[in-house]
Design a protein around this motif. Structure first.
Motif, PDB file in Angstrom:
ATOM      1  N   TYR A   5       0.905  -1.303  -0.068  1.00 14.68           N
ATOM      2  CA  TYR A   5      -0.037  -0.246   0.143  1.00 14.68           C
ATOM      3  C   TYR A   5       0.944   1.241  -0.056  1.00 14.68           C
ATOM      4  O   TYR A   5       1.970   1.144   0.407  1.00 14.68           O
ATOM      5  N   LYS A  73       5.547   1.873  -8.165  1.00 19.78           N
ATOM      6  CA  LYS A  73       5.228   0.457  -9.102  1.00 19.78           C
ATOM      7  C   LYS A  73       6.060  -0.531  -8.837  1.00 19.78           C
ATOM      8  O   LYS A  73       6.011  -1.433  -8.697  1.00 19.78           O
ATOM      9  N   HIS A  78       0.335  -2.040  -5.039  1.00 22.72           N
ATOM     10  CA  HIS A  78      -1.028  -2.128  -5.750  1.00 22.72           C
ATOM     11  C   HIS A  78      -2.151  -1.267  -5.473  1.00 22.72           C
ATOM     12  O   HIS A  78      -3.090  -1.180  -6.106  1.00 22.72           O
ATOM     13  N   THR A  79      -2.084  -0.643  -4.318  1.00 30.61           N
ATOM     14  CA  THR A  79      -3.338   0.069  -3.755  1.00 30.61           C
ATOM     15  C   THR A  79      -2.689   1.680  -3.285  1.00 30.61           C
ATOM     16  O   THR A  79      -1.765   1.551  -2.415  1.00 30.61           O
ATOM     17  N   ALA A 193      -1.670   6.486 -12.306  1.00 34.20           N
ATOM     18  CA  ALA A 193      -1.944   5.279 -11.234  1.00 34.20           C
ATOM     19  C   ALA A 193      -2.526   4.215 -12.244  1.00 34.20           C
ATOM     20  O   ALA A 193      -2.404   2.927 -11.884  1.00 34.20           O
ATOM     21  N   SER A 196      -0.427   2.311 -14.436  1.00 31.19           N
ATOM     22  CA  SER A 196       0.456   1.492 -13.724  1.00 31.19           C
ATOM     23  C   SER A 196      -0.190   0.505 -13.087  1.00 31.19           C
ATOM     24  O   SER A 196       0.115  -0.348 -12.417  1.00 31.19           O
ATOM     25  N   MET A 198      -2.719   0.220 -10.933  1.00 29.56           N
ATOM     26  CA  MET A 198      -2.922   0.337  -9.278  1.00 29.56           C
ATOM     27  C   MET A 198      -4.215   0.672  -9.113  1.00 29.56           C
ATOM     28  O   MET A 198      -5.064   1.245  -9.953  1.00 29.56           O
ATOM     29  N   TYR A 200      -6.439   3.177  -7.010  1.00 35.41           N
ATOM     30  CA  TYR A 200      -6.103   4.532  -6.602  1.00 35.41           C
ATOM     31  C   TYR A 200      -7.388   5.114  -6.052  1.00 35.41           C
ATOM     32  O   TYR A 200      -8.524   5.362  -6.973  1.00 35.41           O
ATOM     33  N   ARG A 249      -8.182  -8.197  -5.634  1.00 37.77           N
ATOM     34  CA  ARG A 249      -8.406  -7.259  -6.913  1.00 37.77           C
ATOM     35  C   ARG A 249      -9.293  -7.491  -7.678  1.00 37.77           C
ATOM     36  O   ARG A 249      -9.005  -8.152  -8.979  1.00 37.77           O
ATOM     37  N   CYS A 253      -8.633  -2.732 -12.364  1.00 41.74           N
ATOM     38  CA  CYS A 253      -7.481  -1.803 -12.505  1.00 41.74           C
ATOM     39  C   CYS A 253      -6.241  -2.869 -12.632  1.00 41.74           C
ATOM     40  O   CYS A 253      -5.523  -2.158 -13.426  1.00 41.74           O
TER      41      CYS A 253
END
Length: 263
Positions: A5, A73, A78-79, A193, A196, A198, A200, A249, A253
Motif C-alpha cells: 500500500y 510501482k 498495488h493500492t 496510477a 500502472s 494500481m 487509486y 483485486r 484496475c
C-alpha cells in the motif's frame, strides 16, 4: 524494498506517523528520483510519499508525478490512498468536510500526462470510466462508517494548473460544469496510477470556499490552518483501511493495460 500500500500525502500531510520501523529512501526511476518512507502497519508494508516533498518545497505544477508513481510501482504497490487539499465550489460542501472523490475534470496545461507517448513504449488510450477505483472507494466508505468518520460520498474534482488560486469567473464556470471541489494535484497522478494498473482513491479535505464564494481573499495559511484539524482524521481513516485490508483485486484496475500487455 517492497510495499503493498501507499499513502500519498498532500498539503499538510508530510508525516507518515503510525508506520513502524520507518525508513526514508530515494528511488531512482527513468523519470527521476522519488522520495518515500517505508514501514510497516498492522503487518502490512506501507510506503508514504509526501507529494510536495517533506518540507512542502515543490509546487503542484512542478511535481514529478511520473517518477512518484513509477517508484511506487517498482516496489510493488498495488493500492494508493491519496490526500488532497481542495476548495469548495458549492456551499453544501463545507470547509472541514472530507470528500471521497469519484471523478475529475482536467484543466491542467503543461504536465506530462502519460507514460505512453509513442515508440518504444507505445500508445495507450486508458479507460477512466472508473478513474478512482470503485472497489477501493467502497472500502474507504465502509471503513469511515465503521469508525464514525464523516465522509461526503462522491465529488467531482476540477484539477487546475496552479500554483495560483482560481479567479471568481473560473470558479463560476467550474461550478456550472458540475464540479464540486477544485485542487491542483489529482491530474496526472490518477491517470498514471491507472496506467500502472494500481487501485487509486483520493479523499479531498475541503479547506476553504473558493474565490467568489468565500467572503474574503484566500491565503495559503488558511489552507494550512484548516488542514491541521483534518490531518489526524484522514490519517486514521487510511490506516484503518490498510488494517482492514482491501481483499482480492476483482476490479478492472489490474488489467487496465490489457491492450498493451503488462508493464
Amino acid at each position: 524494498m517492497n510495499a503493498e500500500y501507499a499513502i500519498i500525502g498532500g498539503t499538510g500531510v508530510y508525516d507518515p506517523a503510525l508506520l513502524e520501523d520507518a525508513e526514508r529512501h530515494t528511488i531512482e526511476t527513468p523519470y527521476g528520483p522519488a522520495e518515500i518512507t517505508l514501514g510497516t502497519y498492522a503487518g502490512k508494508r506501507v510506503a508514504f510519499m509526501p507529494r510536495h516533498g517533506y518540507n512542502h518545497g515543490v509546487a503542484p505544477h512542478k511535481i514529478n508525478y511520473r517518477a512518484n508513481i513509477r517508484a511506487l510501482k517498482e516496489i510493488g504497490v498495488h493500492t494508493v490512498l491519496a490526500t488532497a487539499a481542495v476548495g469548495s465550489l458549492k456551499e453544501e460542501y463545507k470547509p472541514g468536510d472530507l470528500v471521497l472523490v469519484d471523478d475529475f475534470i482536467d484543466m491542467t496545461k503543461s504536465r506530462p500526462l502519460t507514460y505512453y507517448e509513442g515508440a518504444p513504449e507505445g500508445v495507450v488510450h486508458i479507460d477512466l470510466s472508473d478513474a478512482y477505483c470503485g472497489r477501493i472507494r467502497g472500502h474507504v466508505r465502509e471503513t469511515a462508517q465503521e469508525h464514525g468518520i464523516e465522509l461526503v460520498d462522491g465529488g467531482i474534482y476540477v484539477c487546475t494548473e496552479g500554483p495560483r488560486f482560481e479567479t471568481p469567473a473560473e470558479i463560476r464556470m467550474y461550478a456550472a460544469w458540475g464540479g464540486d471541489v477544485v485542487g491542483m494535484t489529482t491530474v496526472p497522478e490518477v491517470i498514471l496510477a491507472k496506467e500502472s494498473e494500481m487501485c487509486y482513491a483520493t479523499v479531498g479535505m475541503i479547506t476553504n470556499y473558493c474565490a467568489g464564494i468565500a467572503p474574503h481573499p484566500l491565503t495559503h495559511q488558511e489552507v494550512i490552518d484548516t488542514m491541521k484539524d483534518n490531518v489526524q482524521k484522514i490519517r486514521e481513516l487510511f490506516f484503518r483501511v490498510i488494517e482492514r485490508g482491501t481483499g482480492e483485486r476483482t476490479c478492472a484496475c489490474p488489467h487496465a493495460l490489457a491492450e498493451l500487455g503488462s508493464l
